[in-house]
Design an enzyme around this catalytic site. Sequence first.
Site: not given
Lengths: 706, 50
Positions: A26, A29, A428, A601, A605
């Site tokens: 946003c 940030c 996962d 994640d 993976d």
Amino acid sequence: MSVHATIEGTAPHLVDTRFTVPGIRCAGCIATIERGLAKVEGVDSVRVNFSAKRVAVRHVDSLSDDALIGALEDLGYEAQPVAANPLATDDAEAKSLLRALAVAGFGMMNIMLLSVSVWSGAGGVTRELFHWLSALIALPVIAYSGRPFFSSALMALRHRRTNMDVPISIGVILASGLSLYETVIGGEDAYFDGAVMLLFFLLAGRALDASMRNRTRAGIGALLSRMGKRAHILGADGSTRVLDADDLEPGMLMQVAVGEALAADGIIEKGDTAIDNAMLTGESAPQPAATGDVVHAGAINLGNPVDVRITAVASDTVLAEIARLMDEAGQSRSQYVRIADRASRLYAPAVHSLALLAFIGWMVAGAGWHFSLTVAIAVLIITCPCAMGLAVPAAQVVASGALAKKGLLVKDGSALERLAEVDTALFDKTGTLTLGEPVPNITALSDEQKAIAMGLAQASRHPLSLGLSRALAAEGVVPAEIESVVEESGSGVTGRIGGRKVALARSFVATEGPSTALQIDGASTTIAFTDQLRPDAREALAQLSLMGVESRVISGDRSSAVDALAAKLGIAGQGEIRPEGKLALLEELRSRGLHPLMVGDGINDGPALAAAHASIAPGTASDVSQQAADAVFLGRGLMPVAHAVRVARRTMSIVRQNFGFAIGYNILAVPLALLGMVTPLIAAIAMSLSSLVVVGNSLRLAKEGR
Amino acid sequence: MNGLTFLIPIALGMGALGLAAFFWAMRDSQFEDLDGAAQRILIDDPEDQQ
């Protein structure tokens, strides 16, 4: 460029470093990061790129990446450095397309202005002047804006193939040539307007397509950047020197400090520690490692300093192996033929033959070469794949915009095509189905115990301690003051309150998830942790199964934990699978004719994400997984995954409608063109209308975002 | 016809001006971070808060 300032008193040497900060969500940030980092000493300027979730920092040479990452962490953002600018090449392509589009737009507007005057009856000298003016504008514009098509057509012809750019190029060049001829002899019609307009609409499609594909693209390099960049090498005489990872050799002894990432694979020669191996195995809890244990590059040393004898460096490390697997897996996916390419394979030869037939037909009928050629060009232009060229990108851009509003960022246009086809979903466990944050069960603790636990947990960066202090802080627990706090890797944190010995130690009580033991004066209480499911995981899986997508869990975590979770969700599950195992499973599913969707994640993976038919990673995922995945979802919910599949399917039905319309338009327009009944005015209106209909139809996807 | 001799150059000139403005904006990397530009409007100026 990288000359260091050596003379005393000269301005300090400034360098640029880029970080990926997935947590930027946003305006707040942007402000926090830009202002907070600017306050750090040695930082010259900070610029946040919100779209790419990157931060570019200009700082003095002596300020290290780690210090900046630390500063970002203090601001509350997880960051990873990225190599120079992997997006630069893609950016250049998108920019040159935009420039060509702007030039074509400029040319189109001005030529149209002149053409409308001619159509509405300007004659004689005025018409000739206008035609000359049109030629003056059109020829440089076509030469500039047509380059993307000409070069691609030339490339295709050189390899004895045709693509959609070949009829476009031939049509544009023939039309310009004939128009120039008409202008010179003072003829009645010129088709400069048609040619430039064709380029404009096609470039619009290309630019839309490129902007989609370039949202985020970076190489495998991001994975290797996780590996430690340099290591402290212990010489035979006990001296240490710092070597870059590239200069390491097997047999060297490296000293690994606490918090440091390993730069090479090796065997621990001295010291006991705990290793964060999450990137290799996906298991989030640190693993104890003692003398004689094998450790891998990219793992992070959490416990004590250790000496490691190097066994494998650079491209031989396990991490590099994963990068290689990912590269290969990604290549198999890039062989996927995009729907637009499939269409163009049928389209280009059909249009060529039709135009050629028209020319021959009218010649045989004795209409003269001029009229025959005009008809052939009219066929090439009116079948202009404007609508065809926009059919796919327009729908995909609108759909990805709609998905972005729902918290899912699609990185590649073809991802939507592949997402629409998935029929099996592999999830996962940690960080994907679950939030990846261990949450302790603290209801049974007394207030005193809570205060002590908080005091101890604060002192440690262990994931369980972090989870514990987060949960206790949420309850407003005030930490007890604890003296002489010592953290010993693998065994926990110990300290004293008054005369009492307190500790957060490794627990030996069997629990479903990880656990820790709070010891006060010898009395031990077990605190069990659970990794919470994403709040809407059940709902999302139900939605997927309604769409005919069967889900299952595959994870590198312990089988018992995976089975428990799978049973809870009522889907199949499989634990303790290594990256190669996940790849093999995907391969098997593919060989059965299924189209698997991978959602994960961890760095482990990565290869699976790259190999699956389509893949999605959560926003909290490692940089590498986000790069390997087709789409990234933000927030705590799992629902965006279900949305993605639904919207992708809807997008494909819109794309099919667009193609249907484009083909229908051609069926209607081509006979008219063949009969020589198409005037420049009709051609121009028909082309614009067909493109507008396609764009309008695609805009219907925007409501999916609401 | 006389009007055209200056009206057409004006039309072309205005188009070229727009084109030049677009090129300048692109070279100035104003299209690098479109989402960010939309968000930045919400950031308060630090001086205003004091």
